[in-house]
Design an enzyme around this catalytic site. Structure first.
Site, short mmCIF file in Angstrom:
data_model
loop_
_atom_site.label_atom_id
_atom_site.label_comp_id
_atom_site.label_asym_id
_atom_site.label_seq_id
_atom_site.Cartn_x
_atom_site.Cartn_y
_atom_site.Cartn_z
N ASN A 9 0.87 -1.18 0.00
CA ASN A 9 0.00 0.00 0.00
C ASN A 9 0.91 1.23 0.00
O ASN A 9 1.49 1.58 1.03
CB ASN A 9 -0.91 -0.02 1.24
CG ASN A 9 -1.74 1.25 1.35
OD1 ASN A 9 -1.77 2.08 0.44
ND2 ASN A 9 -2.43 1.40 2.48
N TRP A 10 1.02 1.85 -1.17
CA TRP A 10 1.95 2.99 -1.29
C TRP A 10 1.41 4.24 -0.60
O TRP A 10 2.13 5.22 -0.45
CB TRP A 10 2.21 3.30 -2.77
CG TRP A 10 2.98 2.24 -3.50
CD1 TRP A 10 3.42 1.03 -3.00
CD2 TRP A 10 3.42 2.28 -4.88
NE1 TRP A 10 4.09 0.34 -3.97
CE2 TRP A 10 4.11 1.08 -5.14
CE3 TRP A 10 3.30 3.21 -5.90
CZ2 TRP A 10 4.66 0.79 -6.39
CZ3 TRP A 10 3.85 2.93 -7.14
CH2 TRP A 10 4.53 1.73 -7.38
N LYS A 11 0.14 4.23 -0.24
CA LYS A 11 -0.51 5.42 0.34
C LYS A 11 -0.26 6.62 -0.59
O LYS A 11 -0.18 6.44 -1.80
CB LYS A 11 -0.02 5.66 1.78
CG LYS A 11 -0.18 4.38 2.62
CD LYS A 11 -0.06 4.59 4.09
CE LYS A 11 -0.25 3.25 4.80
NZ LYS A 11 -0.23 3.38 6.25
N HIS A 95 -9.59 1.12 4.93
CA HIS A 95 -8.31 1.33 5.61
C HIS A 95 -8.55 2.28 6.80
O HIS A 95 -9.36 3.20 6.71
CB HIS A 95 -7.28 1.93 4.65
CG HIS A 95 -5.90 1.92 5.22
ND1 HIS A 95 -5.48 2.86 6.13
CD2 HIS A 95 -4.86 1.07 5.04
CE1 HIS A 95 -4.24 2.58 6.48
NE2 HIS A 95 -3.83 1.50 5.84
N GLU A 97 -6.97 4.69 7.85
CA GLU A 97 -6.79 6.12 7.54
C GLU A 97 -8.05 6.69 6.90
O GLU A 97 -8.40 7.85 7.12
CB GLU A 97 -5.56 6.30 6.65
CG GLU A 97 -4.27 6.12 7.45
CD GLU A 97 -3.09 5.57 6.67
OE1 GLU A 97 -3.09 5.64 5.43
OE2 GLU A 97 -2.15 5.06 7.32
N GLU A 167 -5.24 -4.74 10.66
CA GLU A 167 -4.24 -3.69 10.82
C GLU A 167 -4.52 -2.92 12.11
O GLU A 167 -5.33 -1.97 12.11
CB GLU A 167 -4.29 -2.72 9.64
CG GLU A 167 -3.95 -3.35 8.30
CD GLU A 167 -3.38 -2.32 7.33
OE1 GLU A 167 -2.33 -2.60 6.75
OE2 GLU A 167 -3.96 -1.23 7.18
N GLY A 173 2.57 2.54 10.77
CA GLY A 173 3.52 3.64 10.60
C GLY A 173 4.23 4.02 11.89
O GLY A 173 4.87 5.07 11.95
N SER A 212 3.51 -1.90 10.39
CA SER A 212 4.96 -1.95 10.60
C SER A 212 5.58 -3.31 10.26
O SER A 212 6.52 -3.76 10.91
CB SER A 212 5.31 -1.54 12.04
OG SER A 212 4.91 -0.18 12.26
N GLY A 233 2.90 -1.05 4.29
CA GLY A 233 2.95 0.37 3.95
C GLY A 233 4.37 0.81 3.65
O GLY A 233 4.90 0.57 2.56
N GLY A 234 5.01 1.43 4.63
CA GLY A 234 6.34 2.04 4.44
C GLY A 234 7.35 1.13 3.75
O GLY A 234 8.05 1.56 2.82
P1 13P Z 1 3.05 0.55 7.68
O1 13P Z 1 3.57 -0.75 7.10
O2 13P Z 1 3.79 1.75 7.16
O3 13P Z 1 2.95 0.51 9.17
O4 13P Z 1 1.55 0.74 7.12
C1 13P Z 1 0.66 -0.31 7.24
C2 13P Z 1 -0.54 0.00 6.46
O5 13P Z 1 -1.33 0.87 6.83
C3 13P Z 1 -0.78 -0.74 5.21
O6 13P Z 1 -2.05 -0.54 4.73
#
Ligand code: 13P
Length: 256
Positions: A9-11, A95, A97, A167, A173, A212, A233-234
């Site tokens: 997930n590149w956000k 998600h 967010e 999640e 994050g 994470s 994510g990251g």
């Molecule tokens: P991180 O891997 O950066 O913690 O993000 C997880 C995430 O929200 C994937 O959708």
């Protein structure tokens, strides 16, 4: 046997040049992660670019969000048929967010998940508790409520065909991953909830962990019986790290 999935997930990250470099890096390293499903979810504006770059490869493209409506006066939204035009096969829905920053309710998430299934695509349905909810002992209640809203009204094939992502909000994050045991406990509960509706779907549905995940902790997480891969994510923004996570999932599948 459930086929593992690792989804990046590149956000809201990337640009034309950075995306091209990242995809080139992933394609170069990918051979070490065979036998699993790998996909990347770029921002909507870059879906066409990334789809083009991945044409002919076995890496899928997902969207981070989509409208539940097919077309019409919905300024700023992107529909499922539009995404399908660019070979999108997966859509992340709910998600944390989007729930927290864009006020998406359980009901809206359920509508989106249903629309994705009806469009012949795979929803990746995210659930997860906040730190406050965990500390109050409410984790299973919260994630069950979130998942139940989506499952109500789905038939057995739809239940088996969706992907769930656990999640925990406090792990996203933050560098603070859930322990494999904490994640497994929730994954088992989510699977049991689906099995209550349909036993076979409970066995077949894939449940990913996100929060994470990195190259160091992935293998231990994916080793757990009810963890079928990761939503990353990251670490999905660096080709080497992303592929290391994919390799961990491929290894867990062989030995698990
Ligand atoms: P991180 O891997 O950066 O913690 O993000 C997880 C995430 O929200 C994937 O959708």
């Amino acid at each position: 046997m459930r086929r593992s999935i690792v989804a990046g997930n590149w956000k809201m990250n990337g640009n034309l040049e950075v995306n091209a470099e990242l995809i080139a890096g992933i394609l170069k390293e990918k051979s070490s992660a065979q036998g699993i499903e790998v996909l990347v979810c770029p921002p909507a504006i870059y879906v066409a670019q990334v789809s083009g770059l991945l044409e002919g490869s076995d890496i899928g493209v997902g969207a981070q969000n989509a409208s539940a409506f097919e077309s019409g006066a919905f300024t700023g939204e992107v529909s499922l048929p539009m995404l399908a035009d660019f070979a999108v096969r997966y859509v992340i829905v709910g998600h944390s967010e989007r729930r927290a920053l864009f006020a998406e309710s359980d009901g809206q998430v359920a509508e989106k998940a249903r629309a994705v299934l009806l469009a012949g695509m795979t929803p990746i349905v995210c659930v997860g508790e906040t730190l406050e909810e965990r500390e109050a002992g409410g984790t299973l209640e919260v994630v069950s409520r979130q998942l139940r809203a989506v499952c109500d009204g789905l038939d057995a094939d739809q239940l088996a065909g969706m992907v769930v992502a656990y999640e925990p909000v406090w792990a996203i994050g933050t560098g603070r991953t859930a322990t494999p045991e904490q994640a497994q406990e929730v994954h088992a509960a989510l699977r049991a909830l689906i099995a209550e509706a349909d036993g076979k779907a409970g066995l077949e549905v894939r449940i990913l962990y996100g929060g994470s995940v990195n190259a160091e902790n992935a293998a231990q997480l994916f080793d757990k019986p009810d963890i079928d891969g990761g939503l990353v994510g990251g670490a999905s923004l660096k080709a080497k790290d992303f592929i290391a996570i994919c390799s961990a999932a491929a290894g867990a599948k062989v030995t698990g």
